[in-house]
Design an enzyme around this catalytic site. Structure first.
Site, PDB file in Angstrom:
ATOM      1  N   ASP A   1       0.831  -1.205   0.000  1.00  0.00           N
ATOM      2  CA  ASP A   1       0.000   0.000   0.000  1.00  0.00           C
ATOM      3  C   ASP A   1       0.862   1.250   0.000  1.00  0.00           C
ATOM      4  OD1 ASP A   1      -2.593  -1.298   2.245  1.00  0.00           O
ATOM      5  OD2 ASP A   1      -2.248  -1.534   0.082  1.00  0.00           O
TER       6      ASP A   1
ATOM      7  N   TYR B   1      -3.787 -10.263   3.884  1.00  0.00           N
ATOM      8  CA  TYR B   1      -4.018  -8.866   4.211  1.00  0.00           C
ATOM      9  C   TYR B   1      -3.649  -8.659   5.675  1.00  0.00           C
ATOM     10  CZ  TYR B   1      -6.554  -8.206  -0.171  1.00  0.00           C
ATOM     11  OH  TYR B   1      -6.897  -8.119  -1.479  1.00  0.00           O
TER      12      TYR B   1
ATOM     13  N   TYR C   1       6.721  -9.085   7.836  1.00  0.00           N
ATOM     14  CA  TYR C   1       6.249  -7.739   8.128  1.00  0.00           C
ATOM     15  C   TYR C   1       6.561  -7.337   9.553  1.00  0.00           C
ATOM     16  CZ  TYR C   1       3.263  -8.728   4.088  1.00  0.00           C
ATOM     17  OH  TYR C   1       2.793  -9.081   2.863  1.00  0.00           O
TER      18      TYR C   1
END
Lengths: 215, 563
Positions: free
Chosen positions: B378, B521, B448
């Site tokens: 994003d 996600y 992440y």
């Protein structure tokens, strides 16, 4: 980003070391050092400055949606919310002042079989949202039951029904605990023109709070 | 190019003019002379005659001699007397301008088979009639156009495309010859070796282009494309269905990464090429695409009033796309991966593709670029650690950058004072770079680091309960934020491992490190997306969880890891 020059000078250092101490020091150690430095650099970037952090951060709903309210929708006391995402999708649910929450014992059951079809049975597929039913704002979505009564929840927004929260069938208590999040009722996709029409009749969070002050 | 300088160039390249003439003369004399004269008389050019008889090689590059010399070669007694000069007979053609136009009496003005293609006669891009009359002259013209744009070649591949009517013309000549010379000895053997107009043109041009451009021809990413198209039908016309197909086929030349170049080409050739691929001759008898023999009928193969129009030549030079790959890092939370414009307004302050592609393109002097990456993040998510693999595809690069230049580009990008994006391991990759990047995309793991807040203080127990979950399976309904453009599905994803890193001064904020399956996600896994992602951090810890920041720390792929 200084990582790169760091890596390069490390590679040079490594080569030199290898020449000097071929047998004694294993080749793994210099590589490990190099990685460690990179990791430390990375970690510095990841760690936030706590002073910049708010005590209570905005919720994902506050960040991603604009909240609107429809008070006394069709019937008095039937307060509903409409969370609108930047992409146009609308999440529909019961506002905290909804009359259903005033009944003792809270909400005991949710039934999507209203009107002409069972709303929980519709399967919408594909990017174009095939098979989505087009509903008017006063079309019934479901009925929520309390010990004494039942209340009809309506769309509020004219558009295609993409999804209903079928978890509510097995877990109606979600409405009692978190009607504003996990207890949402449905997701509707209005056409831009239809949204503009209905928006005019909805209240903002501020307006809604004022109106329902003390209730 | 003035005809003087052109003549000079031509001469410098044909220093062995004498050898050429010898080659030509021998070639002509190796053929049955009555056939040669006959074919010349019905409008077939000498090079088409050569190829009908299956000749190969250098003879096609030889310049056409003047009609005087042709007569002499053919032993033709009825030549114009005034040009009779002994020196010409000895073949001192290099003194004379080879593009002299005396030969219209022997060779046809426009060949009835190749319509002037093998005579180097054509309409150019501006619609002007050009009569080069020698292969070398055309080669020089092509070379000039290529060099004008600053192109650098290391090799070239010659591609030729001719209109189908030439095939028909050839078929007609074959019929004619069959009828007339079937009984002769040489017929079966020689005519079966006939080579195509395309091949003959390539014979004529390839080795001359090699000399002029000073590079070898062969399979190459540098393509020289000569497209000949009809300007109007050679005789009357109906547009048969087959003809329509022919047009379509030409329009869909499938050549990946060839779009802008192809469009130019298609536009140019479509302007002239809307006509039938079959035609009717004067007697109204249709010849078919199937090329059947009409043995029985007395059809006129060459109506006397048939006008042979030269073709329109579109010349195109292009290079197949080159690829430059590497890994990129994104340090900003206000930079999108690709250009993102809504209602004429740019979202974010810049894009990764423009920063990287915009610096590579000028160095290659290409027409345009395409940016491909192994996945995306994003706009508000940083890409850190080893970076994300990407490829920049450059269309029609005039120059292929050297290793040193690529390194320079890398340094330049990394030293931009905005420091929004960095690149690593930038280098030219072959076409396999594409498959390398997309290989097993779904299996690749990503790592992440998320800044998470929970609605109650963190407890020691929490660190344990999170760390103990290995290969946790979660079910994600299509997140609401992308539900408007993606299918409503429920996707199973795997969280391989998680680790909580406490933050000293806070009891409710912490860093969550996690490694997940590609396509997960993360934001929704933290805040639960109104319960549509299950389990979520919130549901595991039994409280409300919010995500404030997200960073990608590792894209676990093998490609573009080394310089």
């Amino acid at each position: 980003m200084s990582n790169q020059s760091f890596d390069e000078s490390n590679i040079l250092e490594t080569k030199l070391q290898d020449k000097i101490t071929q047998k004694q020091i294993s080749k793994r150690v210099p590589d490990f050092d190099q990685n460690q430095v990179a990791d430390e650099e990375l970690h510095k970037l990841l760690l936030p400055d706590v002073r910049d952090l708010p005590l209570i951060p905005p919720s994902s709903i506050e960040t991603n949606f604009v909240s609107y309210f429809a008070p006394d929708f069709i019937k008095p006391g039937h307060d509903q919310y409409v969370y609108r995402h930047a992409n146009g999708l609308c999440v529909i649910g019961l506002a905290p002042t909804h009359v259903a929450f005033k009944d003792g014992g809270g909400i005991t059951a949710v039934d999507f079989n209203v009107g002409k079809s069972d709303r929980s049975g519709i399967k919408v597929t594909g990017k174009r949202k095939k098979n989505a039913q087009h509903f008017e704002s006063n079309t019934a979505l479901c009925k929520v039951c309390t010990q004494d009564a039942f209340y009809i929840v309506r769309c509020c927004v004219k558009g295609s029904l993409l999804e209903v929260n079928d978890k509510l069938i097995k877990q109606p208590e979600l409405l009692n605990s978190s009607a504003d999040r996990e207890g949402y009722i449905a997701i509707i996709m209005p056409k831009p023109a239809d949204w503009l029409k209905v928006k005019a009749s909805l209240l903002s969070l501020e307006e809604y709070k004022k109106m329902r002050e003390g209730s | 190019m003035s005809s003087e300088s052109e003549a000079a160039d031509v001469n410098s390249y044909t220093a062995f003019g004498g050898e050429d003439m010898q080659l030509f003369r021998d070639a002509v004399r190796s053929l049955p002379s009555h056939v040669v004269k006959d074919l010349l008389s019905i409008g077939v050019c000498m090079r088409c005659i050569f190829r009908l008889f299956g000749m190969h090689g250098h003879v096609y590059s030889c310049s056409s001699p003047s009609s005087l010399v042709m007569c002499a070669i053919l032993g033709e007694p009825s030549c114009p007397e005034e040009h009779m000069a002994v020196s010409s007979l000895k073949g001192d053609e290099d003194k004379k301008d080879p593009s002299s136009s005396d030969d219209s009496e022997v060779e046809p003005e426009i060949c009835s088979i190749c319509l002037g293609i093998l005579q180097f006669i054509y309409y150019d891009a501006k619609g002007m009639l050009v009569k080069k009359r020698s292969a070398i002259s055309l080669a020089l013209s092509i070379s000039e156009q290529i060099k004008k744009e600053g192109n650098q070649l290391d090799s070239f591949s010659l591609e030729v495309s001719i209109p189908p009517v030439i095939q028909e013309n050839e078929h007609n000549i074959h019929l004619y010859m069959k009828r007339k010379y079937r009984s002769e000895l040489w017929f079966e053997e020689r005519l079966s070796k006939c080579i195509s107009t395309k091949e003959a043109l390539k014979f004529a041009m390839a080795n001359l282009l090699e000399k002029v451009l000073d590079v070898k021809s062969g399979p190459s990413s540098c393509r020289i494309r000569l497209t000949y198209a009809q300007t109007k039908p050679s005789s009357m016309v109906p547009n048969l269905a087959a003809g329509g197909e022919g047009c379509k086929r030409r329009k869909t030349v499938a050549n990946p990464g060839f779009d802008s170049v192809n469009n130019k080409l298609v536009d140019a050739s479509n302007e002239c090429f809307d006509f039938s691929t079959t035609n009717r001759n004067a007697l109204g008898e249709s010849s078919t695409n199937g090329l059947e023999d009409h043995e029985s009928s007395e059809c006129i193969i060459f109506p006397k009033d048939k006008v042979n129009e030269p073709c329109h030549l579109v010349f195109l030079y292009y290079r197949t796309p080159i690829y430059i790959g590497g890994r990129y890092l994104k340090f900003s939370r206000n930079v999108s991966q690709t250009r993102w414009i809504i209602d004429d307004e740019r979202m974010g302050e810049a894009s990764v593709e423009e920063i990287i592609g915009g610096n590579i393109l000028p160095a290659c002097h290409g027409d345009s670029y395409k940016f491909h990456a192994a996945g995306r993040e994003d706009i508000d998510v940083r890409m850190l650690g080893s970076g994300r693999p990407f490829l920049v595809e450059i269309q029609n690069a005039r120059q292929v950058p050297s290793e040193a230049l690529v390194k320079e580009i890398e340094t330049k990008i990394n030293n931009l004072n905005t420091k929004l994006v960095a690149v690593k391991n930038l280098k030219m990759v072959a076409n396999e770079g594409w498959t390398l990047m997309h290989e097993g995309e779904a299996e690749k793991q990503k790592q992440y680091c998320a800044l998470v807040w929970i609605s109650r203080p963190l407890e020691d127990q929490d660190l344990q309960s999170i760390a103990s979950l290995k290969d946790l399976q979660i079910l994600q309904k299509t997140p609401i934020r992308v539900l408007h453009r993606r299918s409503p599905l429920e996707r199973e994803k795997i969280i391989h491992w998680m680790k909580i890193e406490t933050i000293a001064e806070s009891s409710q904020y912490f860093l969550l490190h996690l490694c997940t399956q590609a396509g997960t996600y993360i934001k929704e896994f933290v805040h639960g997306d109104l319960g549509r992602t299950c389990p979520s951090i919130g549901s595991i810890l039994g409280c409300r969880a919010e995500i404030l920041q997200l960073d990608v720390t590792d894209v676990k792929m093998d490609c573009f890891l080394v310089e």
